[in-house]
Design a protein around this motif. Sequence first.
Motif, PDB file in Angstrom:
ATOM      1  N   ILE A  11     -44.518  -4.577  27.278  1.00 10.21           N
ATOM      2  CA  ILE A  11     -44.385  -5.784  26.456  1.00 10.21           C
ATOM      3  C   ILE A  11     -45.568  -6.642  26.853  1.00 10.21           C
ATOM      4  N   ASN A  24     -47.861  -2.524  18.101  1.00  3.06           N
ATOM      5  CA  ASN A  24     -46.515  -3.101  18.067  1.00  3.06           C
ATOM      6  C   ASN A  24     -45.508  -2.130  17.449  1.00  3.06           C
ATOM      7  N   ASN A  25     -44.405  -1.936  18.161  1.00  3.21           N
ATOM      8  CA  ASN A  25     -43.306  -1.059  17.752  1.00  3.21           C
ATOM      9  C   ASN A  25     -43.694   0.417  17.716  1.00  3.21           C
ATOM     10  N   PHE A  29     -44.367  -3.479  22.704  1.00  2.00           N
ATOM     11  CA  PHE A  29     -44.136  -4.679  21.909  1.00  2.00           C
ATOM     12  C   PHE A  29     -45.259  -5.676  22.160  1.00  2.00           C
ATOM     13  N   ILE A  31     -46.060  -9.569  21.652  1.00  2.00           N
ATOM     14  CA  ILE A  31     -45.346 -10.810  21.356  1.00  2.00           C
ATOM     15  C   ILE A  31     -46.312 -11.983  21.381  1.00  2.00           C
ATOM     16  N   LYS A  37     -38.820 -15.362  23.318  1.00  2.00           N
ATOM     17  CA  LYS A  37     -38.441 -14.065  22.761  1.00  2.00           C
ATOM     18  C   LYS A  37     -38.557 -12.933  23.792  1.00  2.00           C
ATOM     19  N   ASP A  40     -35.402 -11.174  24.713  1.00  2.15           N
ATOM     20  CA  ASP A  40     -34.881 -10.294  23.659  1.00  2.15           C
ATOM     21  C   ASP A  40     -35.527  -8.910  23.738  1.00  2.15           C
ATOM     22  N   TYR A  41     -36.834  -8.881  23.937  1.00  3.23           N
ATOM     23  CA  TYR A  41     -37.539  -7.598  23.992  1.00  3.23           C
ATOM     24  C   TYR A  41     -37.194  -6.820  25.258  1.00  3.23           C
ATOM     25  N   ILE A  44     -33.876  -5.219  24.526  1.00  2.50           N
ATOM     26  CA  ILE A  44     -34.024  -4.073  23.621  1.00  2.50           C
ATOM     27  C   ILE A  44     -34.415  -2.829  24.408  1.00  2.50           C
TER      28      ILE A  44
END
Length: 84
Positions: A11, A24-25, A29, A31, A37, A40-41, A44
């Motif tokens: 991340i 990204n993805n 990730f 950000i 946030k 949150d990542y 995940i």
Amino acid sequence: IESMACGLPVITTVVGGLPNLVINNYNGFLIDLDFDKLEDYIKILAENEELRKTFGMRGIEIVKENFTLERWKNDWKQIINKFI
């Protein structure tokens, strides 16, 4: 980069050089600098082993493609030749 080379998901922020390596993805990730946030990542990835493995494998491939010994030698040759 070291984490990606070890097969770990990453991340990172959109600042600096990593946005050139992290898609990204796909292998991690990306950000914004809004760290609200980040939690949150992290959740995940913590809750999705398959995603961690997928990002990790893809990260290894990105590092292999971009940091070969041959490329390293060529980059250093170019730098040295500028000063000779």
